[in-house]
Every structure is written in C-alpha cells, then in structure tokens.
Design an enzyme around this catalytic site. Structure first.
Site, PDB file in Angstrom:
ATOM      1  N   ASP A 158      24.537  16.361 -17.696  1.00  0.00           N
ATOM      2  CA  ASP A 158      23.584  16.720 -16.634  1.00  0.00           C
ATOM      3  C   ASP A 158      22.136  16.586 -17.106  1.00  0.00           C
ATOM      4  OD1 ASP A 158      22.836  17.683 -14.101  1.00  0.00           O
ATOM      5  OD2 ASP A 158      22.723  19.747 -14.804  1.00  0.00           O
ATOM      6  N   HIS A 217      17.329  13.793 -19.234  1.00  0.00           N
ATOM      7  CA  HIS A 217      16.031  14.476 -19.306  1.00  0.00           C
ATOM      8  C   HIS A 217      15.601  14.739 -20.752  1.00  0.00           C
ATOM      9  CE1 HIS A 217      16.724  14.866 -15.138  1.00  0.00           C
ATOM     10  NE2 HIS A 217      17.190  16.092 -15.084  1.00  0.00           N
ATOM     11  N   GLU A 272      17.454  27.828 -17.957  1.00  0.00           N
ATOM     12  CA  GLU A 272      17.486  28.108 -16.518  1.00  0.00           C
ATOM     13  C   GLU A 272      18.174  29.445 -16.316  1.00  0.00           C
ATOM     14  OE1 GLU A 272      17.478  23.812 -14.390  1.00  0.00           O
ATOM     15  OE2 GLU A 272      19.375  24.364 -15.332  1.00  0.00           O
TER      16      GLU A 272
HETATM   17  C1  BG6 Z   1      18.647  18.172 -12.551  1.00  0.00           C
HETATM   18  C2  BG6 Z   1      19.939  18.812 -12.989  1.00  0.00           C
HETATM   19  O1  BG6 Z   1      18.627  16.808 -12.911  1.00  0.00           O
HETATM   20  O2  BG6 Z   1      17.556  18.827 -13.168  1.00  0.00           O
HETATM   21  C3  BG6 Z   1      19.943  20.297 -12.668  1.00  0.00           C
HETATM   22  O3  BG6 Z   1      21.019  18.176 -12.329  1.00  0.00           O
HETATM   23  C4  BG6 Z   1      18.698  20.962 -13.229  1.00  0.00           C
HETATM   24  O4  BG6 Z   1      21.104  20.926 -13.167  1.00  0.00           O
HETATM   25  C5  BG6 Z   1      17.447  20.190 -12.812  1.00  0.00           C
HETATM   26  O5  BG6 Z   1      18.657  22.290 -12.734  1.00  0.00           O
HETATM   27  C6  BG6 Z   1      16.199  20.755 -13.464  1.00  0.00           C
HETATM   28  O6  BG6 Z   1      15.089  20.091 -12.980  1.00  0.00           O
HETATM   29  P1  BG6 Z   1      13.673  20.804 -12.917  1.00  0.00           P
HETATM   30  O7  BG6 Z   1      12.736  19.757 -12.436  1.00  0.00           O
HETATM   31  O8  BG6 Z   1      13.825  21.941 -11.978  1.00  0.00           O
HETATM   32  O9  BG6 Z   1      13.388  21.272 -14.330  1.00  0.00           O
END
Ligand code: BG6
Length: 458
Positions: free
Chosen positions: A225, A230, A206
């Site tokens: 997080d 994920h 990111e």
């Molecule tokens: C969230 C996290 O669960 O997922 C964030 O708390 C992160 O820190 C985000 O930026 C990323 O999600 P996506 O769908 O934008 O890849």
C-alpha cells in the site's frame, strides 16, 4: 504525438471511493483556478443517470473541502456520465460518441488494478486510444511479475510517454520541497552524504485503521500500500543526485537511477505487525496474515550513501497521523566540549498534516562550562494544503507533463526491492492500537539515537 492539452477528461470508476474523496475536489479546484474547461465524462457501472452522478459530485465536494458555488456551476456544466459494464463493447461505443471531436483524451483509471487491462482493451477496440493519455492509479501491479505484465498490456495500446502512473506522494508540495530545499541550498547539499550524515528515518503514522476498506486492504497490506510506492519515492527524493538538466524527464531519470541503487530487501530486513482488532474489520479474514504495520531498513549501494541506513516505518492505528523524516548528522565532538551524550544535529521534515522544515542544532548552555543543549530552529512552517496532489497531478497529466509520475522502470525496480518480503514470508506480530507498533520494534532497525515519535501538533 503532440504535447497539447487534453481536450476531454474521462474517468473510469466515477461512482467509486477515490472519485468521491479525491477526484471531484481536484476537478473543482482546477475549474476554480481556470485550469479546466473541457468535457468531463464519468464512466461506471452503477445503474445511475447523469443527475445521480452530479448529485454524487456535489455531495463529494460538500464533504471534502467545501462546495464553491461559482466553480460548481461551471463544473456542473462540464459533467457527462456513461453507465455501463467494462466488459460490454457498447460502453465504449457510447464513450466514442460522447468524445465527439476530442483529439487527445485523458483517461483516468480510478478502478481496481484487475480492470486496467479490460478497460484498455475496450478503449482500443472502440478506436478511442489514438493520441490518448492514460492515468493509472496505484498500486501498479501487486508484485514484480504482475507489474511487468501490466506494463506489457498497457504498452499494447499506449506508448510509454502517454502512460501516467500516479503516486500522489510525488505531487505533494512538501515532497517537492524536499528536492528544492536540498538543491537550492548549497549548505544542505554540501553535507548531504555519508561523510556527514548518519541515518535517515521516515515515519508514516496513521491514527486510523482501514476505514471500511478491509476487503481492498486484504489485497495489499502496508508494504504494497505505501512502502513500495510512497516511501520509496520519498527515499528517492531524499537521496537522488542532482538531475542532469531542466526537463521533467531528467527528474524522473534521477529518481529512477537512485531506485536502481537501493539494495533489494531480504526477509530479515522487515518487521511486520497487525493491529489488534484488524481481523474483526468488515471484509477481513478472521485469520488474516496481512500487515497493517511494517518497518524496513533500506541501504543504497552507491558511493554517496554507503553505510547510511534509511529506516522506514509505516502503520495504521498508531498514536497520531503524521509523516515525518529525520535526517541525523554524525556528531563531531571537539574534546573541549563537555558533553556526556552527544546531541546530534538533524534535519526534520514534516510532510503532513502540516508542513515543516526544522534543524536540530546545539548551543552553549549559559554558565562556566562549555556545555551544550539542543535547540530546534524552525525554518519553515505552513498549514496543510496549498494545492492538493490530485489537482497538481491531474493538471500535469492533461498537459502531458510526466515529471511527477512513475516511469515503467522505476515501478518495476520498486517492486523488485520489496518482492522478497511480500506476503506471509516473515512473522506477523500483533500490536495494540494507539501504540508505535509491535514491541519487536524497540529492537529492530533502530536508527542511531532511536526512533523519533512524531507529535500530532506542533
Ligand atoms: C494511500 C494509501 O495511497 O495513501 C492509504 O492507500 C493511505 O492507505 C494514504 O492512508 C495516505 O495518503 P496521505 O496523502 O493522506 O498521506
């Protein structure tokens, strides 16, 4: 409990950030598709009235994806609002009244985890839990012990089949496609094991920092997080066995079984980093030890995956915002092929911002020699976002379909995997924003062939 559609949707934390960025846009999309036509009750403690709440909803849509006048008109007519403290029983009696004849309400807890139990108790005492479903946002607990405790608390009021633990990654179209692509294509699945595959690497990069969420992020760090949830779910989708059956529960069973085979991490298997400048973010301690970058190496202790490292790195303030997976195939060189350095085949799955499936292959360079070069076959490329994960998951939960939600055992086993590397047990290394993490990363857990740094644009 019957498996009918929920006839009221209530979300706690209705004036918060998650509602603003994700829930209102998902609700509008559901209304637009004709998938939502039940009362929607926002609950929060902001000293607001219904008009302020609706103004916030409208503003959210304008800022996140655009307001669709026709859908908004319908959504506007469905919105209700209750302002009240979650500690106050009156908040829940007001809710009881607003629910009217609803038989199967769906409660969405878009609130900090410390409030889950308070709200669940408030609902139970007001007699609002009968036949209800509850959606819980991540992070579900902050370590194994707290996740177990939270599960105990929730089970006092809701049976497991009524609890929907959200990990929005599971609702992402490209994550679904990982599973589909593997199992729908025998040529992929036949070679999907340690016999042919050498390593798997997942980068969740990111380019932004904590975006004003410093106070919340201080409670989390990158491992809590995004790695515990994920990333481990992506590993599970990549490595799980064929689900035995068609039911959603079989999919959950297959993911859960795989997670139980992931080896528990030890402190020596993590590199933690913090971007320079993080400690000056609002809400962040000047001596914060919280990581904004983590690299870990998972191993899966089963016959299929023994010896194949699953290298994962995640970080804020990296050079771009891309999530990408590279699955490297073991090179096999026939002596006749003149190659100084073998060019391994690979699969490349890009999960965001755009969606891509590509295959790295070798072809012969024109000329006398049997010498090759690598080309990439782009098998599939689509722009972002057919259906936002929150829309998909809210729709699934309101129909009682839990296949894309995390089951209690999976959540607990995921915490167990990372439990020993949480908090400040390993050194924290500073890295420069706009780089690929701490310099130590150049030596640590480098998958064979090296880390592949994704490009922002394809
Ligand atoms: C969230 C996290 O669960 O997922 C964030 O708390 C992160 O820190 C985000 O930026 C990323 O999600 P996506 O769908 O934008 O890849």
């Amino acid at each position: 409990m019957t498996s009918t559609s929920s006839d009221a949707l209530i979300f706690f934390g209705a004036t918060g950030d998650l509602a603003y960025k994700k829930i209102f846009p998902a609700l509008q999309a559901m209304v637009r598709r004709g998938h939502l036509n039940v009362p929607i009750i926002g609950v929060a403690y902001s000293k607001w009235d219904l008009e302020q709440f609706k103004a916030r909803a409208k503003d959210s849509l304008e800022k996140h994806g655009g307001l669709d006048p026709e859908a908004w008109e319908k959504l506007d007519g469905l919105l209700h609002y209750i302002d009240g403290d979650y500690d106050n029983p009156e908040t829940f009696s007001k809710l009881r009244n607003s629910l009217g004849n609803a038989q199967q309400p769906l409660y969405y807890m878009a609130i900090p985890p410390s409030l889950f139990a308070v709200v669940a108790e408030g609902l139970a005492e007001a007699g609002c839990t009968k036949n209800a479903r509850v959606v819980i946002e991540k992070p579900f607990g902050r370590d194994l012990a707290s996740a177990q405790e939270l599960n105990r608390v929730l089970h006092r009021f809701f049976p497991e089949e009524s609890i929907f633990r959200i990990d929005h990654y599971l609702g992402k179209e490209p994550v679904q496609n990982l599973i589909y692509f593997r199992f729908a294509n025998p040529f992929v699945e036949m070679g999907w094991s340690n016999q042919y595959l050498e390593s798997v690497q997942i980068t969740m990069a990111e380019s932004f920092g904590v975006l004003g969420r410093g106070k919340l992020y201080e409670e989390l760090g990158a491992i809590r997080d995004v790695v515990q949830n994920h990333m481990l779910h992506v590993v599970a989708c990549l490595a799980m066995d064929w689900p035995e059956g068609h039911e959603g529960e079989c999919m959950r069973e297959a993911r859960g079984k795989l997670l139980k085979e992931v080896r528990v991490l030890e402190p020596s298997q993590v590199v933690r980093g913090q971007f320079r400048g993080y400690r000056h973010e609002p809400g962040v301690a000047p001596d914060s030890q919280v990581e904004t970058f983590a690299a870990v190496q998972f191993f899966i202790d089963n016959e299929r995956w023994a010896g194949v490292p699953f290298c994962v790195r995640v970080g804020k303030c990296l050079p771009c915002t891309v999530t990408e997976i590279i699955v490297r195939v073991k090179p096999s060189l026939h002596p006749m092929l003149e190659e100084s350095s073998p060019l391994a085949n690979y699969y490349r799955f890009r999960l965001s911002p755009d969606v891509l499936i590509a295959l790295g292959a070798r072809i012969k360079k024109p000329g006398e020699k049997m010498e090759g070069e690598r080309i990439e076959l782009i098998a599939h490329h689509q722009p972002p976002g057919e259906m936002d994960p929150y829309e998909r998951l809210l729709g699934d939960a309101s129909r009682g379909d839990a296949s894309l939600f995390a089951r209690q055992d999976s959540v607990e086993v995921s915490w167990q995997i990372v439990d020993a590397i949480l908090d400040n047990v390993t050194p924290l290394v500073e890295y420069e924003p706009n780089t690929w993490g701490p310099p130590a990363m150049t030596q640590a857990f480098v998958p064979k062939g090296g880390w592949h740094n994704p490009q922002p644009h394809e």
